[in-house]
Design a protein around this motif. Sequence first.
Motif, PDB file in Angstrom:
ATOM      1  N   LYS A 161       0.806  -1.215   0.000  1.00 45.48           N
ATOM      2  CA  LYS A 161       0.000   0.000   0.000  1.00 45.48           C
ATOM      3  C   LYS A 161       0.844   1.272   0.000  1.00 45.48           C
ATOM      4  CE  LYS A 161      -3.923  -2.167   2.352  1.00 45.48           C
ATOM      5  NZ  LYS A 161      -4.818  -2.143   3.527  1.00 45.48           N
ATOM      6  N   VAL A 162       2.146   1.132   0.107  1.00 44.60           N
ATOM      7  CA  VAL A 162       3.017   2.309   0.109  1.00 44.60           C
ATOM      8  C   VAL A 162       3.174   2.827  -1.313  1.00 44.60           C
ATOM      9  CG1 VAL A 162       5.325   3.182   0.608  1.00 44.60           C
ATOM     10  CG2 VAL A 162       4.234   1.556   2.176  1.00 44.60           C
ATOM     11  N   ARG A 163       2.847   4.107  -1.516  1.00 43.67           N
ATOM     12  CA  ARG A 163       2.973   4.709  -2.838  1.00 43.67           C
ATOM     13  C   ARG A 163       4.434   5.087  -3.090  1.00 43.67           C
ATOM     14  NH1 ARG A 163      -1.566   6.727  -0.340  1.00 43.67           N
ATOM     15  NH2 ARG A 163      -3.563   6.313  -1.376  1.00 43.67           N
ATOM     16  N   GLY A 164       4.787   5.113  -4.365  1.00 46.88           N
ATOM     17  CA  GLY A 164       6.169   5.371  -4.729  1.00 46.88           C
ATOM     18  C   GLY A 164       6.697   6.692  -4.202  1.00 46.88           C
ATOM     19  N   TYR A 165       5.895   7.759  -4.299  1.00 48.97           N
ATOM     20  CA  TYR A 165       6.359   9.073  -3.871  1.00 48.97           C
ATOM     21  C   TYR A 165       6.449   9.194  -2.351  1.00 48.97           C
ATOM     22  CZ  TYR A 165       1.387   9.991  -3.048  1.00 48.97           C
ATOM     23  OH  TYR A 165       0.087   9.934  -2.604  1.00 48.97           O
ATOM     24  N   GLU A 166       5.910   8.197  -1.603  1.00 48.30           N
ATOM     25  CA  GLU A 166       5.970   8.239  -0.143  1.00 48.30           C
ATOM     26  C   GLU A 166       7.173   7.471   0.401  1.00 48.30           C
ATOM     27  OE1 GLU A 166       2.206   6.508   0.783  1.00 48.30           O
ATOM     28  OE2 GLU A 166       1.184   8.447   0.906  1.00 48.30           O
ATOM     29  N   ARG A 167       7.821   6.678  -0.416  1.00 45.69           N
ATOM     30  CA  ARG A 167       8.895   5.808   0.066  1.00 45.69           C
ATOM     31  C   ARG A 167      10.064   6.614   0.654  1.00 45.69           C
ATOM     32  NH1 ARG A 167       8.587   0.455  -1.309  1.00 45.69           N
ATOM     33  NH2 ARG A 167       6.877  -0.094  -2.741  1.00 45.69           N
ATOM     34  N   ALA A 168      10.439   7.688  -0.019  1.00 49.21           N
ATOM     35  CA  ALA A 168      11.579   8.484   0.453  1.00 49.21           C
ATOM     36  C   ALA A 168      11.298   9.060   1.835  1.00 49.21           C
ATOM     37  CB  ALA A 168      11.887   9.587  -0.550  1.00 49.21           C
ATOM     38  N   ALA A 169      10.059   9.567   2.034  1.00 42.14           N
ATOM     39  CA  ALA A 169       9.712  10.152   3.331  1.00 42.14           C
ATOM     40  C   ALA A 169       9.702   9.094   4.421  1.00 42.14           C
ATOM     41  CB  ALA A 169       8.351  10.843   3.240  1.00 42.14           C
ATOM     42  N   ILE A 170       9.218   7.889   4.086  1.00 42.62           N
ATOM     43  CA  ILE A 170       9.179   6.803   5.071  1.00 42.62           C
ATOM     44  C   ILE A 170      10.590   6.365   5.440  1.00 42.62           C
ATOM     45  CG2 ILE A 170       8.484   4.409   5.451  1.00 42.62           C
ATOM     46  CD1 ILE A 170       6.034   4.982   3.689  1.00 42.62           C
ATOM     47  N   LEU A 171      11.458   6.224   4.434  1.00 41.44           N
ATOM     48  CA  LEU A 171      12.846   5.831   4.698  1.00 41.44           C
ATOM     49  C   LEU A 171      13.557   6.867   5.560  1.00 41.44           C
ATOM     50  CD1 LEU A 171      13.844   4.424   1.185  1.00 41.44           C
ATOM     51  CD2 LEU A 171      13.632   3.112   3.316  1.00 41.44           C
ATOM     52  N   GLN A 172      13.291   8.141   5.293  1.00 40.55           N
ATOM     53  CA  GLN A 172      13.918   9.197   6.087  1.00 40.55           C
ATOM     54  C   GLN A 172      13.446   9.140   7.530  1.00 40.55           C
ATOM     55  OE1 GLN A 172      16.342  11.416   5.039  1.00 40.55           O
ATOM     56  NE2 GLN A 172      16.448  11.836   7.250  1.00 40.55           N
ATOM     57  N   ALA A 173      12.125   8.864   7.738  1.00 41.51           N
ATOM     58  CA  ALA A 173      11.587   8.763   9.098  1.00 41.51           C
ATOM     59  C   ALA A 173      12.213   7.582   9.835  1.00 41.51           C
ATOM     60  CB  ALA A 173      10.070   8.625   9.054  1.00 41.51           C
ATOM     61  N   LEU A 174      12.419   6.467   9.141  1.00 40.94           N
ATOM     62  CA  LEU A 174      13.033   5.288   9.769  1.00 40.94           C
ATOM     63  C   LEU A 174      14.502   5.556  10.124  1.00 40.94           C
ATOM     64  CD1 LEU A 174      11.519   2.423   7.562  1.00 40.94           C
ATOM     65  CD2 LEU A 174      10.977   2.938   9.947  1.00 40.94           C
ATOM     66  N   GLU A 175      15.210   6.262   9.241  1.00 37.62           N
ATOM     67  CA  GLU A 175      16.609   6.587   9.525  1.00 37.62           C
ATOM     68  C   GLU A 175      16.716   7.527  10.718  1.00 37.62           C
ATOM     69  OE1 GLU A 175      18.203   8.142   5.949  1.00 37.62           O
ATOM     70  OE2 GLU A 175      18.158   6.211   4.874  1.00 37.62           O
ATOM     71  N   ASP A 176      15.789   8.516  10.802  1.00 33.88           N
ATOM     72  CA  ASP A 176      15.798   9.433  11.945  1.00 33.88           C
ATOM     73  C   ASP A 176      15.520   8.678  13.233  1.00 33.88           C
ATOM     74  OD1 ASP A 176      16.295  11.471  10.189  1.00 33.88           O
ATOM     75  OD2 ASP A 176      14.225  12.199  10.118  1.00 33.88           O
ATOM     76  N   ALA A 177      14.540   7.731  13.171  1.00 32.71           N
ATOM     77  CA  ALA A 177      14.215   6.945  14.369  1.00 32.71           C
ATOM     78  C   ALA A 177      15.399   6.073  14.779  1.00 32.71           C
ATOM     79  CB  ALA A 177      12.972   6.091  14.098  1.00 32.71           C
ATOM     80  N   ALA A 178      16.069   5.464  13.805  1.00 34.19           N
ATOM     81  CA  ALA A 178      17.218   4.605  14.112  1.00 34.19           C
ATOM     82  C   ALA A 178      18.355   5.423  14.728  1.00 34.19           C
ATOM     83  CB  ALA A 178      17.694   3.902  12.840  1.00 34.19           C
ATOM     84  N   GLU A 179      18.571   6.627  14.197  1.00 36.43           N
ATOM     85  CA  GLU A 179      19.631   7.473  14.739  1.00 36.43           C
ATOM     86  C   GLU A 179      19.339   7.877  16.173  1.00 36.43           C
ATOM     87  OE1 GLU A 179      23.119   9.456  14.997  1.00 36.43           O
ATOM     88  OE2 GLU A 179      22.451   8.123  13.382  1.00 36.43           O
ATOM     89  N   ARG A 180      18.093   8.190  16.463  1.00 37.69           N
ATOM     90  CA  ARG A 180      17.726   8.577  17.822  1.00 37.69           C
ATOM     91  C   ARG A 180      17.886   7.398  18.780  1.00 37.69           C
ATOM     92  NH1 ARG A 180      12.917  12.660  18.944  1.00 37.69           N
ATOM     93  NH2 ARG A 180      14.423  13.785  17.654  1.00 37.69           N
ATOM     94  N   LEU A 181      17.528   6.191  18.335  1.00 37.22           N
ATOM     95  CA  LEU A 181      17.705   5.001  19.185  1.00 37.22           C
ATOM     96  C   LEU A 181      19.192   4.747  19.462  1.00 37.22           C
ATOM     97  CD1 LEU A 181      15.006   2.584  17.685  1.00 37.22           C
ATOM     98  CD2 LEU A 181      14.977   3.637  19.955  1.00 37.22           C
ATOM     99  N   ARG A 182      20.026   4.970  18.487  1.00 34.07           N
ATOM    100  CA  ARG A 182      21.471   4.782  18.681  1.00 34.07           C
ATOM    101  C   ARG A 182      22.010   5.802  19.665  1.00 34.07           C
ATOM    102  NH1 ARG A 182      21.352   4.433  12.895  1.00 34.07           N
ATOM    103  NH2 ARG A 182      21.418   2.255  12.203  1.00 34.07           N
ATOM    104  N   GLN A 183      21.549   7.021  19.611  1.00 35.10           N
ATOM    105  CA  GLN A 183      21.979   8.042  20.551  1.00 35.10           C
ATOM    106  C   GLN A 183      21.577   7.696  21.966  1.00 35.10           C
ATOM    107  OE1 GLN A 183      20.387  11.747  19.152  1.00 35.10           O
ATOM    108  NE2 GLN A 183      21.722  11.819  17.327  1.00 35.10           N
ATOM    109  N   GLY A 184      20.404   7.044  22.112  1.00 34.83           N
ATOM    110  CA  GLY A 184      19.952   6.631  23.437  1.00 34.83           C
ATOM    111  C   GLY A 184      20.851   5.565  24.034  1.00 34.83           C
ATOM    112  N   GLU A 185      21.426   4.727  23.187  1.00 35.85           N
ATOM    113  CA  GLU A 185      22.319   3.675  23.676  1.00 35.85           C
ATOM    114  C   GLU A 185      23.611   4.264  24.228  1.00 35.85           C
ATOM    115  OE1 GLU A 185      22.937   1.016  20.457  1.00 35.85           O
ATOM    116  OE2 GLU A 185      20.979   0.023  20.673  1.00 35.85           O
ATOM    117  N   ASP A 186      24.060   5.383  23.603  1.00 35.34           N
ATOM    118  CA  ASP A 186      25.282   6.002  24.051  1.00 35.34           C
ATOM    119  C   ASP A 186      25.078   6.696  25.391  1.00 35.34           C
ATOM    120  OD1 ASP A 186      26.343   5.115  21.705  1.00 35.34           O
ATOM    121  OD2 ASP A 186      26.084   7.009  20.623  1.00 35.34           O
TER     122      ASP A 186
END
Length: 469
Positions: A444-469
Amino acid sequence: MNAPLASGKSLLLETQSKPVVIPPMPDYNGRVLAYVGAAAVIFTGLLSHTFADWLIWLVPGALLWPHAVHFLTRQTFLRRYSRVRHKMLHVDCALGGAFAGTIGLVATPSLSIMMMLMFSCMLLGGLRQWLFGIFWFALAAVAGLAMNGMAVSLQAPLVLSVVAILATATFICITAFYAHQQARALMSAKTQIQYQREQSIALSHKLSKYLSPQVWQSIFTGERDVRLETQRKKLSIFFSDIKGFTELSEEMEPEALTELLNHYFNEMSQVALKYGGTIDKFVGDSIMIFFGDPTSRGPREDALACVSMAIDMRKHMKIMRQKWRSQGIKTPLEIRMGISAGYATVGNFGAENRMDYTIIGKEVNLASRLESLADPGEILVSYETFSLIKDKIMCRDKGEITVKGFGRPVPIYEVIDFRRDLGAERSFMEHEKAGFAMYLDSEKVRGYERAAILQALEDAAERLRQGED
């Protein structure tokens, strides 16, 4: 001698309030008007010595003929013939042609009589009637000429021409006035009908909210009669309710609870309609839906659509639960579902003045029982449902249960997911922890939404990594 029939077609338009009758100029009045004009032309021709003296008998004949025609067409066997008006106009055309031939085709009186006749023919029957009128007029005119010969002079005296033109103009103007009134009445009736049609459409759309769209469409297209009748059909029956709703109702205000419940019903209804389900009713927090009536794609496809709908509802419920949590609703709400396939009685139940389109039967009871036995987030199906969907849906054997109305224990199965969505190639992924929730349906993910979703996942992953530090 002639007299045309000055009459158009009568129109009858039905509206919701009452029939709108659009009357033409009456046959009797039109014929009297035409023959009075013809009598005036004959009398003037006699006074000016343009016509032979023996034609004086045509004056009383012209004045009496309309009354005779009225009597013949209304009081005798001729009234039973639907086209008697057309036939009498043929007679008028023949009389007019005979008169024109008898007077030797003197120009102005002959054209005057011919114009009144042809105008009447066009009004009454269009081009076909006009052609017949020309034929009878010409035939009778030739016969009149054969008997009396051509006039010495085709030019009529001034006074005769004026009377003939006035008689024709008066007849045409009065007849045209009636035609104009008829056209105005027709436009008014069309406007009224259009307004009532729009009202009916608006009302039907309002009433459709109280019926399943399939039922509403079958009624308004005439496929189904609104009467007390039922039939036995093989259906797939679905029940669901919300686990935890009772606890939630004790915590929330009635207005907020009503808004939440309506939102839930609206979302689930959209899913049901997407798969072609007939929504039977809402009871409390429960939904009853069935497949197979009023339209069916066959037992196998109906069962597959029903289970596919249930899987989609389960996924959609997880998304809604996350949204509710963001609105401050902490009670975890889970949907539980039961599905049974088999023969049931479907149709209109109740009284003549209050009907309910629903289903009854032991399969309905089985689906309800399966729903009550299901755990939160679980879909339980009967053995017959399982046998219809097992090639496309992965299920787990849950043993047997005893159900009232069934002579032996009933095998039941838990729906896992579509076989195509299991393993590494699955399209739906979910992960939920305190402070974190992810629901991904890659189909159900539209092509033009993929970039925004990937960016949101990368931001979430970065924040989780910062929490580990």
